[in-house]
Each structure stands twice: as C-alpha cells, then as structure tokens.
Design a protein around this motif. Sequence first.
Motif, PDB file in Angstrom:
ATOM      1  N   SER A   1       6.090  44.590  26.037  1.00 23.39           N
ATOM      2  CA  SER A   1       5.802  45.555  27.095  1.00 23.39           C
ATOM      3  C   SER A   1       4.783  46.578  26.628  1.00 23.39           C
ATOM      4  O   SER A   1       4.713  46.922  25.443  1.00 23.39           O
ATOM      5  N   LEU A   2       3.994  47.090  27.580  1.00 17.34           N
ATOM      6  CA  LEU A   2       2.932  48.022  27.246  1.00 17.34           C
ATOM      7  C   LEU A   2       3.476  49.373  26.812  1.00 17.34           C
ATOM      8  O   LEU A   2       2.847  50.072  26.032  1.00 17.34           O
ATOM      9  N   ILE A   3       4.632  49.767  27.360  1.00 14.14           N
ATOM     10  CA  ILE A   3       5.206  51.059  27.002  1.00 14.14           C
ATOM     11  C   ILE A   3       6.666  50.874  26.660  1.00 14.14           C
ATOM     12  O   ILE A   3       7.332  49.952  27.156  1.00 14.14           O
ATOM     13  N   ALA A   4       7.149  51.751  25.830  1.00 10.85           N
ATOM     14  CA  ALA A   4       8.568  51.730  25.493  1.00 10.85           C
ATOM     15  C   ALA A   4       9.375  52.370  26.614  1.00 10.85           C
ATOM     16  O   ALA A   4       8.878  53.228  27.349  1.00 10.85           O
ATOM     17  N   PHE A   5      10.647  51.955  26.763  1.00 12.41           N
ATOM     18  CA  PHE A   5      11.523  52.506  27.787  1.00 12.41           C
ATOM     19  C   PHE A   5      11.859  53.950  27.393  1.00 12.41           C
ATOM     20  O   PHE A   5      12.547  54.173  26.388  1.00 12.41           O
ATOM     21  N   PRO A   6      11.378  54.972  28.147  1.00 10.18           N
ATOM     22  CA  PRO A   6      11.589  56.382  27.752  1.00 10.18           C
ATOM     23  C   PRO A   6      12.990  56.847  28.100  1.00 10.18           C
ATOM     24  O   PRO A   6      13.195  57.693  28.972  1.00 10.18           O
ATOM     25  N   THR A   7      13.978  56.307  27.403  1.00  7.12           N
ATOM     26  CA  THR A   7      15.371  56.581  27.761  1.00  7.12           C
ATOM     27  C   THR A   7      15.726  58.054  27.617  1.00  7.12           C
ATOM     28  O   THR A   7      16.379  58.626  28.490  1.00  7.12           O
ATOM     29  N   ARG A   8      15.326  58.656  26.497  1.00 10.18           N
ATOM     30  CA  ARG A   8      15.695  60.057  26.292  1.00 10.18           C
ATOM     31  C   ARG A   8      15.066  60.940  27.359  1.00 10.18           C
ATOM     32  O   ARG A   8      15.721  61.822  27.926  1.00 10.18           O
ATOM     33  N   GLU A   9      13.814  60.702  27.660  1.00  9.30           N
ATOM     34  CA  GLU A   9      13.117  61.528  28.647  1.00  9.30           C
ATOM     35  C   GLU A   9      13.745  61.384  30.027  1.00  9.30           C
ATOM     36  O   GLU A   9      13.921  62.368  30.753  1.00  9.30           O
ATOM     37  N   LEU A  10      14.108  60.137  30.397  1.00  9.08           N
ATOM     38  CA  LEU A  10      14.622  59.890  31.750  1.00  9.08           C
ATOM     39  C   LEU A  10      16.076  60.326  31.908  1.00  9.08           C
ATOM     40  O   LEU A  10      16.449  60.889  32.940  1.00  9.08           O
ATOM     41  N   PHE A  11      16.914  60.054  30.903  1.00  4.24           N
ATOM     42  CA  PHE A  11      18.351  60.257  31.081  1.00  4.24           C
ATOM     43  C   PHE A  11      18.888  61.525  30.430  1.00  4.24           C
ATOM     44  O   PHE A  11      20.065  61.832  30.579  1.00  4.24           O
TER      45      PHE A  11
ATOM     46  N   ARG B   1      25.009  46.467  30.006  1.00  6.76           N
ATOM     47  CA  ARG B   1      24.844  47.161  28.738  1.00  6.76           C
ATOM     48  C   ARG B   1      24.091  46.273  27.751  1.00  6.76           C
ATOM     49  O   ARG B   1      24.483  45.152  27.476  1.00  6.76           O
ATOM     50  N   ARG B   2      22.994  46.818  27.240  1.00  9.11           N
ATOM     51  CA  ARG B   2      22.186  46.086  26.266  1.00  9.11           C
ATOM     52  C   ARG B   2      21.999  46.877  24.977  1.00  9.11           C
ATOM     53  O   ARG B   2      21.189  46.500  24.135  1.00  9.11           O
ATOM     54  N   GLY B   3      22.672  48.015  24.899  1.00  7.09           N
ATOM     55  CA  GLY B   3      22.497  48.842  23.724  1.00  7.09           C
ATOM     56  C   GLY B   3      21.305  49.769  23.807  1.00  7.09           C
ATOM     57  O   GLY B   3      20.989  50.474  22.846  1.00  7.09           O
ATOM     58  N   ILE B   4      20.632  49.754  24.963  1.00  6.39           N
ATOM     59  CA  ILE B   4      19.461  50.617  25.125  1.00  6.39           C
ATOM     60  C   ILE B   4      19.881  52.015  25.570  1.00  6.39           C
ATOM     61  O   ILE B   4      19.287  53.017  25.166  1.00  6.39           O
ATOM     62  N   LEU B   5      20.900  52.099  26.426  1.00  8.10           N
ATOM     63  CA  LEU B   5      21.382  53.384  26.916  1.00  8.10           C
ATOM     64  C   LEU B   5      22.677  53.727  26.190  1.00  8.10           C
ATOM     65  O   LEU B   5      23.741  53.182  26.509  1.00  8.10           O
ATOM     66  N   PRO B   6      22.628  54.619  25.208  1.00  3.49           N
ATOM     67  CA  PRO B   6      23.850  55.017  24.490  1.00  3.49           C
ATOM     68  C   PRO B   6      24.831  55.705  25.432  1.00  3.49           C
ATOM     69  O   PRO B   6      24.479  56.150  26.529  1.00  3.49           O
TER      70      PRO B   6
ATOM     71  N   ASP C   1       8.926  58.807  45.770  1.00  2.00           N
ATOM     72  CA  ASP C   1       8.260  58.557  44.492  1.00  2.00           C
ATOM     73  C   ASP C   1       9.184  57.681  43.660  1.00  2.00           C
ATOM     74  O   ASP C   1      10.295  58.103  43.304  1.00  2.00           O
ATOM     75  N   LEU C   2       8.743  56.478  43.374  1.00  3.29           N
ATOM     76  CA  LEU C   2       9.589  55.507  42.686  1.00  3.29           C
ATOM     77  C   LEU C   2       9.166  55.358  41.232  1.00  3.29           C
ATOM     78  O   LEU C   2       7.977  55.167  40.935  1.00  3.29           O
ATOM     79  N   VAL C   3      10.143  55.454  40.347  1.00  2.00           N
ATOM     80  CA  VAL C   3       9.960  55.117  38.936  1.00  2.00           C
ATOM     81  C   VAL C   3      10.835  53.897  38.668  1.00  2.00           C
ATOM     82  O   VAL C   3      12.056  53.963  38.805  1.00  2.00           O
ATOM     83  N   HIS C   4      10.203  52.763  38.289  1.00  2.00           N
ATOM     84  CA  HIS C   4      10.920  51.487  38.180  1.00  2.00           C
ATOM     85  C   HIS C   4      10.742  50.925  36.777  1.00  2.00           C
ATOM     86  O   HIS C   4       9.615  50.774  36.294  1.00  2.00           O
ATOM     87  N   PHE C   5      11.863  50.616  36.148  1.00  2.00           N
ATOM     88  CA  PHE C   5      11.847  49.959  34.848  1.00  2.00           C
ATOM     89  C   PHE C   5      12.705  48.698  34.923  1.00  2.00           C
ATOM     90  O   PHE C   5      13.802  48.713  35.494  1.00  2.00           O
ATOM     91  N   THR C   6      12.192  47.625  34.339  1.00  2.00           N
ATOM     92  CA  THR C   6      12.949  46.386  34.205  1.00  2.00           C
ATOM     93  C   THR C   6      13.124  46.106  32.719  1.00  2.00           C
ATOM     94  O   THR C   6      12.142  46.000  31.972  1.00  2.00           O
ATOM     95  N   ILE C   7      14.376  46.022  32.271  1.00  2.00           N
ATOM     96  CA  ILE C   7      14.682  45.810  30.861  1.00  2.00           C
ATOM     97  C   ILE C   7      14.801  44.310  30.623  1.00  2.00           C
ATOM     98  O   ILE C   7      15.769  43.671  31.059  1.00  2.00           O
ATOM     99  N   LEU C   8      13.804  43.736  29.937  1.00  2.00           N
ATOM    100  CA  LEU C   8      13.768  42.285  29.742  1.00  2.00           C
ATOM    101  C   LEU C   8      14.481  41.850  28.463  1.00  2.00           C
ATOM    102  O   LEU C   8      14.964  40.729  28.376  1.00  2.00           O
ATOM    103  N   ARG C   9      14.516  42.720  27.456  1.00  2.00           N
ATOM    104  CA  ARG C   9      15.097  42.313  26.176  1.00  2.00           C
ATOM    105  C   ARG C   9      15.577  43.551  25.441  1.00  2.00           C
ATOM    106  O   ARG C   9      14.965  44.613  25.535  1.00  2.00           O
ATOM    107  N   PRO C  10      16.657  43.438  24.703  1.00  2.00           N
ATOM    108  CA  PRO C  10      17.104  44.566  23.899  1.00  2.00           C
ATOM    109  C   PRO C  10      16.175  44.774  22.713  1.00  2.00           C
ATOM    110  O   PRO C  10      15.484  43.851  22.278  1.00  2.00           O
TER     111      PRO C  10
END
Length: 680
Positions: A326-336, A353-358, A304-313
């Motif tokens: 993008s249609l959905i926001a990157f669910p960082t808190r939920e995933l990490f 590092r783009r500042g998306i993952l603290p 089961d693959l969950v794939h996210f591509t971060i195109l812009r901060p």
Amino acid sequence: MTQTIVFDPLVPMALLIAAAVVVFAGLILSLWRRLAGAWLRGIAGAVVIAALAGPSLQREDRGTLDDIVIILSDESASQGLAERANVTAHAAERLDALLSAREGTQVVRVAVPDGEGDAGTRLLSVLDDTLAELPQARIAGAFLLSDGRVHDLERTPNMPAPLHLLLTGRSGDWDRRLSVTNAPAFAILGEPVTLTLKIEDMGAAPDGSGFAPLEISIDGAPPQRFEVPTDAEIELPLTLPHGGRNVLQFTVPEAEGELTTRTNTALIQMNGVRDRLRVLLVSGEPHPGGRTWRNLLKSDSSVDLVHFTILRPPEKQDGVPVTELSLIAFPTRELFLEKIEDFDLIIFDRYKRRGILPSIYLDNVVRYVEEGGAVLVAAGPDFASADSIFRSPLSQILPATPSARVLEQGYRPTVSDLGSRHPVTAGLPDAANWGRWMRQIEVEPSAGDVLMTGVDERPLLILNRVGEGRVALLASDHAWLWSRGFEGGGPQLELLRRLAHWMMGEPELEENALLAEATGQSMRIIRRSLKESVAPVTVTAPDGSETELRLRETQPGQFEAQFTGGEIGLYRLKDDEHETVIGLGPAAPREFEKTIATAELLEPTVDATRGGVWRLEDGLPTIRAVREGRPASGRGWLGITPRGAYETLNVRQTALLPAWLVLLLATGLILAAWLREGRR
C-alpha cells in the motif's frame, strides 16, 4: 312641493327650429317693408311655435332623505394596548349619540378587526367597501376612531364628504421595541452565525443611559442576560447547539411606563444543519458490499468520506516487496486516538481483528460512542468467527451476540412489527417485492430494537442507543444484492441512507420525539413513538394558560393533533417524556411593528377632504354643519356636510297652452292683423 316648467315638443326639434326661423324671417321682412299688422302676425307665429314646443307645468312632491355619517371603530390588535379599546368604545357611543340627535342624520357604525393573517389594520379598505354599499349623494362625513397605524394606504377611497380622524392613544406614550433585522433561515452547526438586532425607544421616551438589558434563550432554556445599546444595530454572533429547528427568543425586560411588552420579545426559528458529515469507513476486505457503502456515501455531497481497506496484517510475511504494498500506512493512532472526535460516524464493514487496532483504540471507540458518536457494524462471516470484533471492547456497545453460526440460504428481509413504526424502516417502498439475500449471521439480541428480520424471523437489523451515542448492527453483508437488481432488488440505497442519517442524529428520523410544525397561528403537533399509545400533550401558551391535547395515531408510530393559538408568542409542549417549544405567528407582527399612535399616515387623506384630526384624550369635539367645499374642522369642532338629498314621491304635469287656447289666440291675432291691414 317643487314647480318647474318642462317642454315636450309635438314635432321634431329640427322642424320646430326651422319653423321658428321662418316666422322670425317673415317678421323681419314685414317690419322692413312697414307692413301694417306685422307684429300681430309675429305674435301669432310665436304662439303656434310655443304650442308645438309642448310647455307644461310640472309639480313634484319630494321627501327629504337623511344624511349618512359613517363611524369606523378600529378594533385591531394595536388598539388593545393600554386603555385604547375602552376609549374607542366610549367615544364611539358618545359620537353616535351626538350625530343621531341631529335632525335628518343617520349613523352607520362599522367595527374593523385585524386583517387576515398578518395583513395588519385594513381601515381604509373597510371604509371603501362601506362607501360602495351606500348612496354617495347622502354621505355627509366619516369619522375614523383609530391609533392611525393603518396598513392599506393604497386603498384610499374617493370621499364625497369630510373625513375626520379621532386619534386614540396619549401624547405622552412611549414604547421600547426589539426587532431582528437580519436572521438567516439556517446555520451550520459548529460555526457562528451573525444576527442583527435593534432596540428602539419610540414616542416620548424618558431620558436614560442609552443601554437596555437583553435576554437570550434557546429552546426555552434559562436566558442569558447582556447590556446592549439602544437605537443602534447590534451584531450578535451565535452558534446553534443542535441540528434541526432551534427556537431563539430575544427579550427586553419591561421598563417603567412602557406602553406594552408585546414589542419586547422577538422569536426566531432557525434550522441547524451540518456543513460536512465526516464518515470513517473501515473495510476488512474487498467485497461487493464495500463498493455499495462507498458509492452511497460518495453520492452524498454533504459527506466527507475517509475509507480504508485492510488487506493484510503488518506481521504477514509473504515475500511481497515493500514497494508493491500500500502507498500509505494505516494511520491508526491518528484516526482512533487523536482525531476520532472529528468523525460523525464510523462504519466497520466486514472488519475482523487483525492486530492492527489494539484494545486501547477500540476502548476509545467505546468512549466515543458513549459521548455522542455513532458506530455501524455491517457483519460478514468474520463476525461469527474467533476473530470477530465482538471479541473486543466493542462488545460493551454492540446490541447482539453472535452465535458462531452463518446461515447460507436465501431469504427475504422483512420489516418487523416494531420496524413498521420506526422512521428508519417505516414506509419503505415495494416491501412485498424485495429480492432475496443469501447470507445472514445468527445473533442473539441483548439490547436495542429489532427493525428487520431474516431467516426464520431471526434479527437482521438492530438499532440501539448507548449513552449519548448510537450503534447499529446489520447481520448480513448481502445488501448489495438489491443494488444489483437481484430478483427485482429492493430499496437498498434508501434503507442505508436512512440508517446512516439516523446514526448521525438527523431529527427527521428520530423514533421517539415530540415535534411541532407552525403555520401562522396554528400548529401541527407530532409525537413519534414505538409504543402503541402515547400520553396527552400539554400546551402552555405565552400567557401561562394550559391546554391538554390527546393525540390520534395517523400512521404506525406517529401520533398527531392540531392546535390553534390565541396569541402570538412562544408555546411550550410537554408530555411524560419530552418537552419542546415553538413560536406561533410572525417574528414581527405588523400590528406591533410600531405602537405609538400617530396621524402622520392618514393626514394626507384627511386633508384632501378638508377634514381634521382630533385627539380623544382632549375629549370629544362638537359637531357642526358646513357647506360643501368649506373647511370642515376648527378649534374644538369638526364638521359634516348636509347633502340635501331627497326622493320624489309624486309628479303632476299641467299643459300651459291647451289646444283651445292656442287656436283662440292664433285666430284672434291673425284676424286682428287682417283688420289692421284693411283699415289702412
């Protein structure tokens, strides 16, 4: 000496019968016409016909042949219980002496061991084969010394004489048997699987509470104990602790007076498999290698693959309308933070590092690895930049430090000497014809194993274990060139598949492990190691005896040895680093499915020959001779049938009517008849 009259006609039988008819008809006609001397002519004709029949007296000198009595001693595994083996051997000797003492009796003794594999007791098959080798006319009887637990009733022979069963075992024997009536070959990790067990009290079991203790052990660990009902099926929910082979041992402790403990243990070997492998793929930017990873993981139906591509901060301001992002926001808190434990593998593909993952999220990734998770970093040019994920808490687990150099030149990936011994890279096909890659990130290894090298033998693929988890670093983003067939391509899918499965802890790809594969009573011991030599393996049998084996290297990184166990049960294997267990033999050997002696199976065969059943605990019966077709068993005795077989030593024949006597009689009778007629 035996005398008989035999006939050897001098003319064809049809001609002889015709002559007799003519003589008889002439005699009747003569008597009807009242001719004088008719009866003399009839006697003369009878003499001539008798002479043509060629009668002679045959004398035979005969030699009497001994009757043959067969004794079959059951020496199968179930006959080794209690005192059965000694009782059988003693009874066979005494029976042999009794029969041999009878005049004209020959004894043939045959020992019947276990059948090949798990065939059980092949008593009737051996009896059938023995009868085929002996003259049937001399067989006077057969005695089976057995517990009656035979497994070849379809081979019941056609006995020409009485067949008797001398039953071993005692009428007061009882036994407790543990059996697994339903056990799947594999189970999904994390999900309970239901096994069905049954504890049976067989024979003259003592009265009890209806409950018995049951001990359950997995892979030789200390057992857990439960109280379960007897003589009833028990459904047992069980969750396997790890992938690969799990050896489950179920044991009922020995009870007082029990016949044997061989039936108190059941071994089940069950494979643990993952239902779905959950993989999180985080791509820093679109590139050809990202599609390669995606295609690889999507092609595996168990992933089961969950794939996210971060195109812009998120802080980037470029005037693009929100509705076109993008249609959905990157669910960082939920995933990490919340669901990171649900993933078996996290892949960072050219992520920076783009500042998306603290940092707190990346700290959680470090904890996730140390507690058994897996992280794979596929490095691109960003790994050598100031925004590299190495400049984050992930540096605590990464096995190499980037030097900030990106090597933009062609090179052929090469498996290192250590990699030739590691299951991830050992034996990759067509290693001499791999195509080139065009970029490599220069790194300095700080931990782990370097399995592949690139430009000037710089590290290209590094694997490492961190705590309970695993980390891999691929210092290039050009593996996709192989999938495009560049300069002949290479085993890109196979390499990445092995790498991903090693990260997820598949037992087949463990580089440092002690394994065993069972085939019947033999096992193949496999020791995988990255070292040039390994320590001997000590095998501990179920009875506690130990055997030390030295292993031979069969291929780089793999050492093997063969071992044959003397008994069925759980064997422990141990070297200086590892310990494992394996079960030899079937889970429920046929010889120990039922251990109480019984005549029930053989009674129809014995009754068909008018034989009898006798328990050896009552002593040995007397032996009598009985006529063929008469009952051959009674109170305190069993019978054999003398066959009266013989061999002919000499044969002599003497003619009853010599030619001169026939001529004299015929001439005299005819002359007398003529004289009789002349007087009248």
